[in-house]
Design a protein around this motif. Structure first.
Motif, PDB file in Angstrom:
ATOM      1  N   GLY A   1       0.818  -1.213   0.000  1.00  0.00           N
ATOM      2  CA  GLY A   1       0.000   0.000   0.000  1.00  0.00           C
ATOM      3  C   GLY A   1       0.850   1.261   0.000  1.00  0.00           C
ATOM      4  O   GLY A   1       0.566   2.221  -0.732  1.00  0.00           O
ATOM      5  N   PHE A   2       1.898   1.247   0.813  1.00  0.00           N
ATOM      6  CA  PHE A   2       2.804   2.398   0.887  1.00  0.00           C
ATOM      7  C   PHE A   2       3.460   2.671  -0.467  1.00  0.00           C
ATOM      8  O   PHE A   2       3.481   3.808  -0.958  1.00  0.00           O
ATOM      9  N   LEU A   3       3.988   1.631  -1.087  1.00  0.00           N
ATOM     10  CA  LEU A   3       4.694   1.790  -2.362  1.00  0.00           C
ATOM     11  C   LEU A   3       3.740   2.126  -3.509  1.00  0.00           C
ATOM     12  O   LEU A   3       4.089   2.876  -4.420  1.00  0.00           O
ATOM     13  N   GLN A   4       2.537   1.591  -3.464  1.00  0.00           N
ATOM     14  CA  GLN A   4       1.553   1.909  -4.503  1.00  0.00           C
ATOM     15  C   GLN A   4       1.147   3.381  -4.436  1.00  0.00           C
ATOM     16  O   GLN A   4       1.040   4.051  -5.468  1.00  0.00           O
ATOM     17  N   ASN A   5       0.921   3.869  -3.228  1.00  0.00           N
ATOM     18  CA  ASN A   5       0.564   5.284  -3.071  1.00  0.00           C
ATOM     19  C   ASN A   5       1.685   6.190  -3.575  1.00  0.00           C
ATOM     20  O   ASN A   5       1.436   7.212  -4.224  1.00  0.00           O
ATOM     21  N   ASN A   6       2.906   5.809  -3.281  1.00  0.00           N
ATOM     22  CA  ASN A   6       4.042   6.615  -3.737  1.00  0.00           C
ATOM     23  C   ASN A   6       4.180   6.550  -5.258  1.00  0.00           C
ATOM     24  O   ASN A   6       4.440   7.559  -5.920  1.00  0.00           O
ATOM     25  N   ALA A   7       3.975   5.372  -5.831  1.00  0.00           N
ATOM     26  CA  ALA A   7       4.094   5.204  -7.284  1.00  0.00           C
ATOM     27  C   ALA A   7       3.051   6.025  -8.032  1.00  0.00           C
ATOM     28  O   ALA A   7       3.314   6.539  -9.124  1.00  0.00           O
ATOM     29  N   ASN A   8       1.875   6.169  -7.458  1.00  0.00           N
ATOM     30  CA  ASN A   8       0.808   6.918  -8.124  1.00  0.00           C
ATOM     31  C   ASN A   8       1.116   8.405  -8.251  1.00  0.00           C
ATOM     32  O   ASN A   8       0.437   9.127  -8.990  1.00  0.00           O
ATOM     33  N   LEU A   9       2.141   8.876  -7.549  1.00  0.00           N
ATOM     34  CA  LEU A   9       2.563  10.272  -7.691  1.00  0.00           C
ATOM     35  C   LEU A   9       3.100  10.544  -9.094  1.00  0.00           C
ATOM     36  O   LEU A   9       3.169  11.696  -9.528  1.00  0.00           O
ATOM     37  N   ILE A  10       3.472   9.489  -9.801  1.00  0.00           N
ATOM     38  CA  ILE A  10       4.008   9.640 -11.160  1.00  0.00           C
ATOM     39  C   ILE A  10       2.967  10.256 -12.094  1.00  0.00           C
ATOM     40  O   ILE A  10       3.309  10.852 -13.116  1.00  0.00           O
ATOM     41  N   LYS A  11       1.695  10.155 -11.742  1.00  0.00           N
ATOM     42  CA  LYS A  11       0.638  10.745 -12.567  1.00  0.00           C
ATOM     43  C   LYS A  11       0.683  12.272 -12.555  1.00  0.00           C
ATOM     44  O   LYS A  11       0.134  12.919 -13.446  1.00  0.00           O
ATOM     45  N   GLN A  12       1.329  12.842 -11.543  1.00  0.00           N
ATOM     46  CA  GLN A  12       1.335  14.293 -11.395  1.00  0.00           C
ATOM     47  C   GLN A  12       2.349  14.940 -12.336  1.00  0.00           C
ATOM     48  O   GLN A  12       3.345  14.330 -12.718  1.00  0.00           O
ATOM     49  N   ASP A  13       2.079  16.197 -12.682  1.00  0.00           N
ATOM     50  CA  ASP A  13       3.026  16.950 -13.513  1.00  0.00           C
ATOM     51  C   ASP A  13       4.282  17.304 -12.730  1.00  0.00           C
ATOM     52  O   ASP A  13       5.362  17.428 -13.300  1.00  0.00           O
ATOM     53  N   ALA A  14       4.113  17.497 -11.418  1.00  0.00           N
ATOM     54  CA  ALA A  14       5.253  17.817 -10.553  1.00  0.00           C
ATOM     55  C   ALA A  14       4.980  17.252  -9.165  1.00  0.00           C
ATOM     56  O   ALA A  14       3.880  17.402  -8.633  1.00  0.00           O
ATOM     57  N   VAL A  15       5.974  16.601  -8.606  1.00  0.00           N
ATOM     58  CA  VAL A  15       5.833  15.998  -7.278  1.00  0.00           C
ATOM     59  C   VAL A  15       6.524  16.899  -6.258  1.00  0.00           C
ATOM     60  O   VAL A  15       7.737  17.120  -6.342  1.00  0.00           O
ATOM     61  N   PRO A  16       5.786  17.441  -5.287  1.00  0.00           N
ATOM     62  CA  PRO A  16       6.390  18.326  -4.283  1.00  0.00           C
ATOM     63  C   PRO A  16       7.412  17.585  -3.419  1.00  0.00           C
ATOM     64  O   PRO A  16       7.214  16.416  -3.075  1.00  0.00           O
ATOM     65  N   GLU A  17       8.464  18.277  -3.058  1.00  0.00           N
ATOM     66  CA  GLU A  17       9.505  17.655  -2.242  1.00  0.00           C
ATOM     67  C   GLU A  17       8.967  17.234  -0.879  1.00  0.00           C
ATOM     68  O   GLU A  17       9.349  16.181  -0.346  1.00  0.00           O
ATOM     69  N   ASP A  18       8.062  18.043  -0.303  1.00  0.00           N
ATOM     70  CA  ASP A  18       7.571  17.722   1.036  1.00  0.00           C
ATOM     71  C   ASP A  18       6.769  16.418   1.061  1.00  0.00           C
ATOM     72  O   ASP A  18       6.725  15.726   2.085  1.00  0.00           O
ATOM     73  N   VAL A  19       6.156  16.059  -0.066  1.00  0.00           N
ATOM     74  CA  VAL A  19       5.407  14.799  -0.134  1.00  0.00           C
ATOM     75  C   VAL A  19       6.366  13.611  -0.060  1.00  0.00           C
ATOM     76  O   VAL A  19       6.132  12.644   0.678  1.00  0.00           O
ATOM     77  N   ILE A  20       7.454  13.691  -0.821  1.00  0.00           N
ATOM     78  CA  ILE A  20       8.456  12.615  -0.792  1.00  0.00           C
ATOM     79  C   ILE A  20       9.112  12.531   0.585  1.00  0.00           C
ATOM     80  O   ILE A  20       9.335  11.431   1.117  1.00  0.00           O
ATOM     81  N   LEU A  21       9.409  13.677   1.170  1.00  0.00           N
ATOM     82  CA  LEU A  21      10.025  13.686   2.501  1.00  0.00           C
ATOM     83  C   LEU A  21       9.092  13.079   3.542  1.00  0.00           C
ATOM     84  O   LEU A  21       9.539  12.358   4.446  1.00  0.00           O
ATOM     85  N   LYS A  22       7.801  13.362   3.423  1.00  0.00           N
ATOM     86  CA  LYS A  22       6.832  12.786   4.365  1.00  0.00           C
ATOM     87  C   LYS A  22       6.757  11.271   4.200  1.00  0.00           C
ATOM     88  O   LYS A  22       6.704  10.524   5.188  1.00  0.00           O
ATOM     89  N   ASN A  23       6.741  10.818   2.950  1.00  0.00           N
ATOM     90  CA  ASN A  23       6.699   9.371   2.713  1.00  0.00           C
ATOM     91  C   ASN A  23       7.945   8.686   3.286  1.00  0.00           C
ATOM     92  O   ASN A  23       7.857   7.609   3.874  1.00  0.00           O
TER      93      ASN A  23
END
Length: 250
Positions: free
Chosen positions: A85-107
């Motif tokens: 579940g954790f990795l799937q949620n993170n992988a779905n960020l690829i759909k975005q035009d830009a991934v914020p740094e704070d989202v990756i840091l939180k993950n």
């Protein structure tokens, strides 16, 4: 009273004028439709590509976890479900035009928290595998140019080619009339006369500014004495200016 010949001539002129007006309207409609169609196609292509990438990444998650997690562990099924579940949620960020740094840091922080609360030493093997998969996903986001840290962005800014930026972007648009021209032909092609009326410039003065934009590659002329139209570079530069203005205004 005008004779029949003169009346017919006037009628023909009126018909010709209406036909020219219809032609201009059709051309404007086709240009706008083509741009909208192009934007739709590009957007659809990016979505399809992102979905294909995500599908591949999601397939790797289950395969890698199944192969590399500790086999003999009563928590294996539960942990695998959480990791997936954790990795799937993170992988779905690829759909975005830009991934914020704070989202990756939180993950990353969430993963570190789970790791610090692991009940036994053998959990380290499983968490190492999850960290590896997480790192691969972040690396993929970097490759797709949808994720950069603030530090990386600063490094990118430091290597911007000064002379190229000034000569090809800033200087050509450092004039009100040239910006007016670019904005106008981003909507539809314009004749020399139309641009003259728009900017208030005449003859050689207008040619000077048009040549600046032509030399920069932001506009082109369809043929000698033809309409002026925006290029892909010009459209991207104009859109970037719009984005920058929105950020500064907010």
């Amino acid at each position: 009273m005008p004779d029949k010949k003169e009346s017919s001539h006037n009628d023909l002129l009126e018909i010709k004028g209406k036909l020219n007006e219809i032609h201009r309207d059709m051309k404007r409609f086709m240009e706008q439709s083509n741009q909208q169609h192009l934007d739709t196609v590009l957007s659809g292509s990016r979505t399809n590509f992102a979905n294909a990438v995500i599908g591949h990444v999601l397939g790797d998650i289950d395969e890698d976890l199944e192969r590399n997690m500790v086999k003999k562990c009563e928590m294996r099924k539960t942990c695998k479900s959480k990791f997936t579940g954790f990795l799937q949620n993170n992988a779905n960020l690829i759909k975005q035009d830009a991934v914020p740094e704070d989202v990756i840091l939180k993950n990353q922080s969430d993963l570190n928290g789970l790791r610090s609360n692991a009940p036994s030493k053998q959990c380290e093997k499983c968490f190492s595998q999850v960290q590896t998969l997480f790192g691969k996903q972040v690396g993929l986001m970097r490759s797709l140019q949808i994720y950069n840290t603030d530090k990386e962005k600063k490094q990118e800014l430091s290597v911007l080619p000064d002379e190229l930026i000034v000569n090809d972007i800033l200087e050509p648009l450092s004039n009100k009339q040239r910006l007016q021209i670019l904005k106008a032909i981003a909507i539809e092609t314009k004749t020399f006369s139309a641009l003259s009326e728009l900017t208030g410039l005449r003859g050689g003065n207008l040619l000077f500014h048009l040549q600046k934009l032509l030399d920069s590659g932001m506009i082109l002329q369809r043929h000698e004495r033809g309409d002026y139209m925006i290029t892909d570079k010009g459209f991207k530069v104009l859109r970037s200016i719009g984005d920058m203005y929105s950020v500064l205004k907010s």
